[in-house]
Design an enzyme around this catalytic site. Structure first.
Site: not given
Ligand code: ADP
Ligand code: MG
Length: 310
Positions: A272, A11-12
């Site tokens: 992920k 998303g970023n």
């Molecule tokens: P994207 O839009 O890239 O899919 P998400 O917000 O769905 O992003 O997922 C990424 C986020 O997951 C990170 O920004 C972080 O805040 C969160 N996160 C949750 N658990 C973890 C973890 N164990 N290690 C790192 N990040 C984590």
């Molecule tokens: Mg996501």
């Protein structure tokens, strides 16, 4: 070494809203162009959360104002978001490559992804999409075949299933474009979910997780590497706690264990890690990397990010 890479944008990389997206892609395409300039074959995939929400809400508002305006099926919302995001990305990436003297065609492929009608996700749609409706509005929409659920006392919302991707329908086209040395943007928003009914593909009321769809694509086009770019540089244990521990390398065995121990948040980091693990386990030599957009090049060089491999 030149690699075939599936690069999944989070998303970023796209921002929120029209103006923000146009600005965000300018930075995003620099990271993509770095990999192309280094000689890698790159397939770009991306999420669509805010965009598909915006498209869905616009049509929901129209449907509320005029009962003859149909609400768009989720498959059509995803298709529209692929076109809109793909347009911004291919436009900005083309320009960035030309600025660097790289003359490579860039195109977006509207991509359908088959899901299994027997996927248990369809029995219990959980992903809320779009705005809130009154009971009366919800009943009318439900009579028209939509699924809505009451959401914590705030009203009714459309909910859709999030089934696992089974097949990328346009995979041969992705391969052909790669082999012709072209850059392809594909499986946007996880792909348009479709059910295979003989020769007919029927749009499904669902959204597919983009990390899972990207891993499936990477497997199907025999990529060397799946790179999931997100908002954090590394995956962590005890994320957000004082004893946080950032991971450089993750073996499949450890990944399975940490998933069991619930180190990764559902709906964000968990898909992920699961998707990266599935790709890394699908064949020896396949690597998955999770890192932040600005560190993609360093990540491939093994200098940062979290690598998952056998
Ligand atoms: P994207 O839009 O890239 O899919 P998400 O917000 O769905 O992003 O997922 C990424 C986020 O997951 C990170 O920004 C972080 O805040 C969160 N996160 C949750 N658990 C973890 C973890 N164990 N290690 C790192 N990040 C984590
Ligand atoms: Mg996501």
């Amino acid at each position: 070494m030149k690699k075939r890479i599936v690069l999944a944008l989070g998303g970023n990389a796209l921002g929120d809203g029209l103006a923000e997206q146009m600005q965000a892609v300018k930075t995003t395409v620099k990271a993509i162009a770095d990999l192309i300039a280094a000689g890698h074959q790159v397939v770009v995939t991306h999420g669509n959360g805010p965009q598909v929400g915006m498209i869905n809400q616009a049509f929901e508002a129209a449907a509320k104002a005029d009962s003859h305006t149909p609400m768009l099926p989720m498959s059509v919302c995803v298709a529209l978001s692929q076109g809109y995001i793909g347009y911004d990305l291919q436009n900005a990436l083309r320009e960035e490559l030309l600025e660097r003297g790289i003359n490579k065609p860039v195109a977006t492929l509207i991509t359908q992804v088959a899901v299994n009608p027997a996927d248990p996700a369809f029995l219990n749609p959980t992903k809320p999409i779009g705005s809130f409706f009154t009971k009366e509005e919800a009943e009318r929409l439900m009579r028209n075949g939509h699924t809505l659920r009451e959401d914590s006392g705030r009203g009714y919302r459309r909910v859709v299933a999030s089934p696992k991707p089974q097949d990328i329908i346009e995979k041969e086209t992705v391969r052909a474009m790669l082999e012709a040395d072209q850059v392809v943007i594909t499986v946007g928003g996880g792909g348009i979910p479709v059910l295979v009914e003989g020769n007919h593909l029927r749009g499904a009321s669902a959204v597919i997780d983009k990390d899972w769809a990207s891993a499936k694509l990477a497997e199907m086009i025999d990529a060397d590497m799946l790179i999931i770019l997100t908002a954090v540089e590394k995956v962590a244990l005890n994320y957000g706690k004082p004893d946080v521990q950032w991971l450089d390398r993750l073996s499949p065995a450890d990944a399975h264990r940490f998933i069991e121990e619930e180190h990764f948040a559902k709906g964000s980091m968990l898909p992920k890690v699961e998707a990266a693990l599935a790709f890394a386990e699908s064949k020896a030599g396949r690597q998955a990397l999770i890192t932040v957009l600005s560190k993609a090049r360093e990540g491939i060089a093994g200098k940062t990010g979290t690598i998952i491999c056998q």
